[in-house]
Design an enzyme around this catalytic site. Structure first.
Site, PDB file in Angstrom:
ATOM      1  N   ASP A 164      16.858  41.305  85.758  1.00  0.00           N
ATOM      2  CA  ASP A 164      16.660  41.989  84.484  1.00  0.00           C
ATOM      3  C   ASP A 164      16.490  40.952  83.368  1.00  0.00           C
ATOM      4  OD1 ASP A 164      17.101  44.073  82.303  1.00  0.00           O
ATOM      5  OD2 ASP A 164      17.530  45.279  84.071  1.00  0.00           O
ATOM      6  N   HIS A 207      19.099  45.063  77.628  1.00  0.00           N
ATOM      7  CA  HIS A 207      18.815  45.935  78.770  1.00  0.00           C
ATOM      8  C   HIS A 207      19.603  45.507  80.003  1.00  0.00           C
ATOM      9  CE1 HIS A 207      16.416  47.686  82.085  1.00  0.00           C
ATOM     10  NE2 HIS A 207      16.009  48.587  81.207  1.00  0.00           N
ATOM     11  N   SER A 396      15.832  53.242  84.256  1.00  0.00           N
ATOM     12  CA  SER A 396      16.542  51.957  84.289  1.00  0.00           C
ATOM     13  C   SER A 396      18.046  52.155  84.297  1.00  0.00           C
ATOM     14  CB  SER A 396      16.185  51.112  83.062  1.00  0.00           C
ATOM     15  OG  SER A 396      14.879  50.631  83.129  1.00  0.00           O
TER      16      SER A 396
END
Length: 559
Positions: A164, A207, A396
């Protein structure tokens, strides 16, 4: 002569003078899965992973030596060798690509810079007070993870690689669960982004920290967000924009080399059908690593799942009537707190592109059902970059829920295979939508407790572990390519070091060539044999003889 992705041919035709084209070159010499299955019988999960890593690295090193020597005399930039895919990424000119495609050791030239990147959340917002007041985040409770913790299983001993934007390893909910390998100098993971300290995978986006918090957030700051709060997070920071997908392969390689059993990845490429990602995911499966991948946020239309979420699963649900190739990928859709599918969640079915084997196995008439499973992905509370919590929505956010469930199951039984993990999760899920597995919810919304109870029933039963099976004796892989034209490669496994003779015999039993004679150490060995001009077309047998046994494999020569 190998094949070529249409985008590479297009790029060559439009290239300006001096322009370099990004490509991935696939080479001859993949390892034989049947040979791996035979040799790894009786190995633990960790032993098998290391065995496969060693075999893939050996095959890749042998395959690429000649072509890399050729490229030393050409215009090449940013060459990245791979071993999870037997080949390499580079940027080069059209003439070099034309010469590469004519080489007998080149199987395929893939597009090196598809539109690719982070599966961006459809919404990011500050957490509200109601969310912050919960002792356990709603998604973690919804899938019944706390009931698994009550049994004593929290993902302990399981390394989860989060591919990520990096991870905030200073966050109070994550700091105690970060992986490190101090003797090797790797702290918390690796930074493949291309800038900054390679040994510092600190998040710069938020994220990755949010996803890591859903895998293993401990709740130290007030709310338990992690499905597997005792799992270990390996932070793998990649380049998460178009042009960065080679760093995804590097991250998968690093995770396999350093002990990850589960991967979580919320990335995607278009167009779908990425041959490089699929090849990598096939070998991730061979190494015994479970890979949770976001379906993407391109719904509600059908056929909107992005690569590598479009790769086939490790286990075929009974509703998946057509069965082609398999990979490690378990594709994850997103549900809300009422178990409704999120409008943005990408849907199947999935087909594979072109008429290029082996990537043409799923078609309009024989598609893949995708996603495989669904999990909480709307208004998910998890760790925030810089501390505290924040809320995001997207597939996600669902993906790390599934990675966490896989970690829980592996803390129950560390020897579960990837196929067993997937089957346990799919068959115990809450069926939603159309009865059975469908292209909206997959098999249903994951239920960690039901999957855990099924895993507990497997402990000590046949199929629950392979660690008590007898190990193999001397074993030869199949020959590749077969038929062979100018050279042939194969692998030999020895259970113990020994004097070994490897010879080639014709159908009449006459020895026509010797490939090797001498001592070899225990383990796997890769051979690349250049065919002598004196040997004509026909059927031959490669025979390896050692004090511990003999192995034979068949080959055809067709010049």
């Amino acid at each position: 002569m190998g094949g070529m992705h249409p985008e590479v041919a297009r790029g060559m035709s439009l290239a300006l003078p001096g322009e370099l084209i990004p490509i991935v070159v696939h080479l001859e010499g993949s390892i034989d899965p049947d040979w791996v299955e035979g040799v790894s019988a009786g190995m633990t999960r960790a032993e098998r992973r290391q065995f496969v890593v060693d075999a893939l690295q050996s095959a890749a090193a042998l395959s690429r030596s000649d072509v890399l020597a050729f490229l030393e005399h050409r215009t090449v930039r940013r060459l990245i060798p791979f071993w999870l895919v037997n080949g390499f990424y580079c940027e080069t000119d059209p003439e070099t690509i034309r010469l590469l495609i004519e080489r007998p050791d080149v199987v395929f030239i893939d597009h090196g810079a598809p539109e690719a990147g982070l599966v961006e959340p459809v919404e990011r917002r500050p957490a509200n007070q109601e969310e912050l007041d919960r002792a356990v985040a709603w998604g973690v409770s919804k899938i019944n993870a706390p009931s698994v913790w009550a049994l004593g299983y929290e993902g302990q001993g399981v390394i989860v690689g989060v591919i990520d934007t990096g991870v905030d390893y200073t966050h109070s909910d994550l700091g105690s669960n970060m992986w490190h390998d101090t003797p090797a100098g790797f702290h918390y993971g690796y930074n493949f982004y291309g800038t900054g300290d390679p040994l510092n995978p600190m998040d710069d986006n938020g994220h990755g920290t949010h996803c890591a918090g859903t895998v293993a957030g401990t709740g130290a700051a007030g709310t338990e967000t992690g499905v597997a709060p005792s799992a270990t997070i390996m932070a793998l920071r990649i380049y998460y924009y178009t042009g960065g997908f080679p760093t995804w392969i590097q991250a998968m390689e690093f995770s396999a080399e350093h002990g990850a059993s589960v991967l979580s990845m919320s990335l995607g490429t278009t167009p779908v059908g990425n041959a490089t990602l699929r090849t990598a995911e096939e070998n991730v499966l061979l190494a015994g690593i479970y890979h949770s991948v976001a379906a993407a946020n391109s719904g509600p239309g059908s056929g909107t799942i992005r690569a590598s979420g479009d790769c086939p699963p490790p286990w075929f649900h009974p509703d998946q009537t057509f069965q082609g190739g398999q990979t490690a990928v378990v594709t994850v859709g997103a549900t809300d707190s009422n178990d409704n599918i999120a409008s943005f969640s990408s849907r199947g079915p999935v087909t594979w592109w072109l008429n290029v084997a082996p990537w043409n196995d799923y078609s309009d008439t024989s598609p893949l059902i995708k996603p495989d499973i669904s999990g909480p992905g709307v208004d998910v509370l998890s760790a925030q970059l810089g501390g505290g919590y924040t809320t995001m929505s997207g597939t996600s956010m669902a993906t790390p829920h599934l990675a966490g469930v896989a970690a829980l199951l592996l803390s129950i039984n560390p020897e579960l295979t990837v196929a067993q993990l997937d089957s346990l999760i799919e068959t115990t899920s809450l069926d939603l939508g159309t009865t059975g597995k469908d292209n909206t919810y997959g098999a249903g919304r994951v239920d960690a407790y039901q999957a855990a109870m099924a895993a507990l029933e497997m402990v000590g039963t046949e199929g629950g572990t392979s660690s008590n099976l007898p190990g193999p004796s001397t074993a030869l892989s199949s020959v590749q390519p077969n038929p062979a034209r100018s050279s042939a490669s194969f692998s030999l496994y020895l259970p113990a070091g020994a004097e070994v003779s490897i010879s080639v015999f014709d159908v009449a039993g006459r020895a026509v060539a010797q490939v090797h004679s001498g001592h070899l150490a225990a383990g796997s060995h890769r051979f690349l044999w250049s065919l002598p001009e004196s040997i004509g077309n026909g059927i031959y047998f490669v025979r390896a003889t050692a004090p511990g046994g003999e192995a034979v494999t068949r080959m055809t020569i067709l010049r």
